[in-house]
Design an enzyme around this catalytic site. Structure first.
Site, mmCIF file in Angstrom:
data_model
loop_
_atom_site.group_PDB
_atom_site.id
_atom_site.type_symbol
_atom_site.label_atom_id
_atom_site.label_comp_id
_atom_site.label_asym_id
_atom_site.label_seq_id
_atom_site.Cartn_x
_atom_site.Cartn_y
_atom_site.Cartn_z
ATOM 1 C CG ASN A 62 -2.189 -0.889 0.870
ATOM 2 O OD1 ASN A 62 -2.553 -1.101 -0.288
ATOM 3 N ND2 ASN A 62 -2.798 -1.428 1.905
ATOM 4 C CB CYS A 63 3.966 2.265 1.643
ATOM 5 S SG CYS A 63 3.297 2.186 3.327
ATOM 6 C CB THR A 64 4.663 0.342 -3.406
ATOM 7 O OG1 THR A 64 5.753 -0.094 -2.581
ATOM 8 C CG2 THR A 64 5.124 0.428 -4.849
ATOM 9 C CB CYS A 67 5.110 6.116 -3.282
ATOM 10 S SG CYS A 67 6.538 7.087 -3.813
#
Length: 176
Positions: A62-64, A67
């Site tokens: 989810n962070c990817t 971003c």
């Protein structure tokens, strides 16, 4: 019984004593970014609004996705007079690799001690990770909005909608 007592204590300790609220002055910060600069809130007060997109950990799914949303739609965010960052408790060298991997064209800030995340009321105790929260700070340095309902895939579009709703001024167009 021991399990339940431990769970209750953990929940109580994870509830902040002083929650950050809309209308308060934003806590100052001074964090190193993946662009090689140190960014401080005071660099922007009186000049532009600030959005800090807190997230748990680099190189996670989810962070990817989050971003990449900011990379893909960053031009829409930059149409406002705003500085925007992703921030987490990851070490700077990890963030630099993550930024390159995602072709991030904006700074990712490193808060390895978690002190700033704690001041912004996003730090998860004991595991020293930030919660996924977007904090909107006005040009005057006050908290405009704290968004805890984040969809990583539409983060950029959601930031743009919130900037519009909050009445953040548009960026000046460069003369041609």
């Amino acid at each position: 019984m021991k399990y339940w007592l431990t769970l209750i204590v953990a929940i109580i300790l994870s509830v902040p004593l002083m929650a950050l609220e809309v209308g308060q002055k934003a806590p100052d910060f001074s964090l190193k970014g993946t662009d090689g600069k140190t960014h401080s809130l005071q660099d922007y007060v009186g000049k532009s609004a600030v959005v800090i997109a807190w997230y748990p950990r680099v190189f996670t799914k989810n962070c990817t996705i989050e971003c990449r949303s900011l990379v893909k739609n960053g031009e829409q965010i930059r149409s406002f007079n705003v500085a925007y960052f992703m921030a987490s408790t990851d070490e700077l060298d990890e963030k630099v690799r993550f930024a390159k991997y995602n072709s991030a064209d904006f700074p990712l800030l490193s808060d390895p001690t978690g002190e700033v995340a704690k001041a912004y009321d996003v730090l998860i105790p004991f595991i020293k990770l930030a919660r996924r929260v977007n904090v909107y700070i006005g040009k005057d340095g006050t908290i405009l909005k704290i968004d805890r309902d984040i969809n990583p895939a539409t983060t950029a579009e959601d930031i743009v909608k919130n900037l519009e709703k909050l009445g953040v001024e548009k960026a000046e167009k460069a003369e041609q």
